[in-house]
Design a protein around this motif. Structure first.
Motif, PDB file in Angstrom:
ATOM      1  N   GLU A   5      -3.791   8.453   6.687  1.00  0.00           N
ATOM      2  CA  GLU A   5      -3.671   8.158   5.261  1.00  0.00           C
ATOM      3  C   GLU A   5      -3.050   6.783   5.025  1.00  0.00           C
ATOM      4  O   GLU A   5      -3.578   5.955   4.279  1.00  0.00           O
ATOM      5  N   ASP A   6      -1.912   6.541   5.662  1.00  0.00           N
ATOM      6  CA  ASP A   6      -1.191   5.290   5.449  1.00  0.00           C
ATOM      7  C   ASP A   6      -1.927   4.093   6.054  1.00  0.00           C
ATOM      8  O   ASP A   6      -1.971   3.015   5.458  1.00  0.00           O
ATOM      9  N   SER A  44      -5.144   3.855   6.456  1.00  0.00           N
ATOM     10  CA  SER A  44      -6.314   3.602   5.609  1.00  0.00           C
ATOM     11  C   SER A  44      -5.928   2.820   4.363  1.00  0.00           C
ATOM     12  O   SER A  44      -6.630   1.886   3.963  1.00  0.00           O
ATOM     13  N   ALA A  45      -4.825   3.202   3.749  1.00  0.00           N
ATOM     14  CA  ALA A  45      -4.392   2.502   2.540  1.00  0.00           C
ATOM     15  C   ALA A  45      -4.082   1.039   2.855  1.00  0.00           C
ATOM     16  O   ALA A  45      -4.522   0.129   2.140  1.00  0.00           O
ATOM     17  N   ALA A  46      -3.347   0.783   3.925  1.00  0.00           N
ATOM     18  CA  ALA A  46      -3.011  -0.598   4.292  1.00  0.00           C
ATOM     19  C   ALA A  46      -4.264  -1.391   4.633  1.00  0.00           C
ATOM     20  O   ALA A  46      -4.401  -2.559   4.231  1.00  0.00           O
ATOM     21  N   SER A  47      -5.183  -0.777   5.349  1.00  0.00           N
ATOM     22  CA  SER A  47      -6.430  -1.461   5.720  1.00  0.00           C
ATOM     23  C   SER A  47      -7.250  -1.810   4.483  1.00  0.00           C
ATOM     24  O   SER A  47      -7.799  -2.919   4.376  1.00  0.00           O
ATOM     25  N   ALA A  48      -7.337  -0.882   3.556  1.00  0.00           N
ATOM     26  CA  ALA A  48      -8.076  -1.143   2.319  1.00  0.00           C
ATOM     27  C   ALA A  48      -7.417  -2.263   1.519  1.00  0.00           C
ATOM     28  O   ALA A  48      -8.111  -3.129   0.969  1.00  0.00           O
ATOM     29  N   TYR A  49      -6.098  -2.268   1.452  1.00  0.00           N
ATOM     30  CA  TYR A  49      -5.399  -3.337   0.735  1.00  0.00           C
ATOM     31  C   TYR A  49      -5.697  -4.701   1.362  1.00  0.00           C
ATOM     32  O   TYR A  49      -5.849  -5.699   0.649  1.00  0.00           O
ATOM     33  N   ASN A  82       7.207   6.953   1.555  1.00  0.00           N
ATOM     34  CA  ASN A  82       7.585   5.545   1.668  1.00  0.00           C
ATOM     35  C   ASN A  82       8.062   5.181   3.079  1.00  0.00           C
ATOM     36  O   ASN A  82       8.950   4.369   3.265  1.00  0.00           O
ATOM     37  N   THR A  83       7.435   5.769   4.094  1.00  0.00           N
ATOM     38  CA  THR A  83       7.863   5.540   5.475  1.00  0.00           C
ATOM     39  C   THR A  83       7.571   4.127   5.968  1.00  0.00           C
ATOM     40  O   THR A  83       8.305   3.618   6.811  1.00  0.00           O
ATOM     41  N   GLN A  84       6.497   3.531   5.482  1.00  0.00           N
ATOM     42  CA  GLN A  84       6.144   2.159   5.852  1.00  0.00           C
ATOM     43  C   GLN A  84       6.168   1.954   7.367  1.00  0.00           C
ATOM     44  O   GLN A  84       6.728   0.987   7.876  1.00  0.00           O
ATOM     45  N   GLY A  85       5.520   2.842   8.093  1.00  0.00           N
ATOM     46  CA  GLY A  85       5.545   2.802   9.553  1.00  0.00           C
ATOM     47  C   GLY A  85       4.563   1.830  10.176  1.00  0.00           C
ATOM     48  O   GLY A  85       4.277   1.911  11.364  1.00  0.00           O
ATOM     49  N   TRP A  86       4.075   0.910   9.401  1.00  0.00           N
ATOM     50  CA  TRP A  86       3.065  -0.005   9.907  1.00  0.00           C
ATOM     51  C   TRP A  86       3.641  -1.289  10.470  1.00  0.00           C
ATOM     52  O   TRP A  86       4.782  -1.657  10.239  1.00  0.00           O
ATOM     53  N   ALA A  87       2.805  -1.970  11.209  1.00  0.00           N
ATOM     54  CA  ALA A  87       3.047  -3.331  11.674  1.00  0.00           C
ATOM     55  C   ALA A  87       1.674  -3.982  11.749  1.00  0.00           C
ATOM     56  O   ALA A  87       0.650  -3.293  11.869  1.00  0.00           O
ATOM     57  N   ALA A 120       0.849  -1.194   0.000  1.00  0.00           N
ATOM     58  CA  ALA A 120       0.000   0.000   0.000  1.00  0.00           C
ATOM     59  C   ALA A 120       0.885   1.245   0.000  1.00  0.00           C
ATOM     60  O   ALA A 120       2.006   1.229   0.515  1.00  0.00           O
ATOM     61  N   PRO A 121       0.387   2.321  -0.593  1.00  0.00           N
ATOM     62  CA  PRO A 121       1.191   3.541  -0.600  1.00  0.00           C
ATOM     63  C   PRO A 121       1.347   4.126   0.795  1.00  0.00           C
ATOM     64  O   PRO A 121       0.448   4.017   1.629  1.00  0.00           O
ATOM     65  N   THR A 122       2.516   4.724   1.030  1.00  0.00           N
ATOM     66  CA  THR A 122       2.761   5.447   2.272  1.00  0.00           C
ATOM     67  C   THR A 122       3.459   6.758   1.946  1.00  0.00           C
ATOM     68  O   THR A 122       4.245   6.835   1.000  1.00  0.00           O
ATOM     69  N   ALA A 123       3.168   7.779   2.733  1.00  0.00           N
ATOM     70  CA  ALA A 123       3.802   9.084   2.533  1.00  0.00           C
ATOM     71  C   ALA A 123       5.313   8.934   2.679  1.00  0.00           C
ATOM     72  O   ALA A 123       5.802   8.343   3.649  1.00  0.00           O
TER      73      ALA A 123
END
Length: 165
Positions: free
Chosen positions: A90-91, A93-98, A42-47, A37-40
């Motif tokens: 934003e990030d 939401s994108a990951a959740s939608a994916y 490209n921070t990819q701050g998710w887990a 999923a896109p991230t601002a």
């Protein structure tokens, strides 16, 4: 299924067939898709924490007032994001939608439970041993659908505008 059809057919599912396990490889595939999923910047701050344990899901369902159906799903994904990010909404939401779209591509149903700074967030984080530097963004129930709810969408000509509103 092609991507456009998957997007058009995805619905929020709150009823799941009981005792249906999801293969670990399918859950990994769903999370693997989410990391694209896109991230601002490209921070990819998710887990992501994938919860298949029935007792944990029951506890999560008790905490999340609008997510009682989590207990009946085969799995639940806790989408987490680093607190110091400017783009959690934003990030996340994108990951959740994916996650929702990837699950639909595997013929699984999902329902997204908003969890960013909600009354259940800290309890769920404690339950899942989430480090303090992460926020709980969403909980996504995943399972084999046991319903096909109707979903009316506004016609395209009511929402689409060209050049100006």
């Amino acid at each position: 299924m092609d991507t456009i059809n998957i997007l058009k057919q995805r619905k929020s599912i709150r009823k799941y067939k009981p005792n249906q396990k999801i293969d670990k490889k399918d859950l990994e595939l769903i999370i693997d898709a989410a990391r694209y999923a896109p991230t601002a910047n490209n921070t990819q701050g998710w887990a992501f924490v994938v919860v298949t344990d029935e007792n944990l899901r029951k506890q999560m369902a008790e905490y999340a007032r609008w997510g009682r159906f989590i207990k009946d799903a085969s799995a639940c994904v806790a989408v987490l994001y680093k607190k110091d990010s400017q783009y959690i909404i934003e990030d996340g939401s994108a990951a959740s939608a994916y996650i929702c779209v990837a699950a639909k591509a595997l013929n699984l149903g999902t329902c997204w439970v908003a969890s960013y700074k909600k009354e259940h967030s800290e309890k769920v984080k404690d339950l899942l041993n989430v480090p303090d530097n992460y926020e709980l963004f969403s909980l996504i129930a995943i399972g084999v659908p046991d319903e096909d709810p109707s979903r009316e969408k506004k016609p395209l000509n009511e929402i689409l505008h060209w050049e100006k509103f």
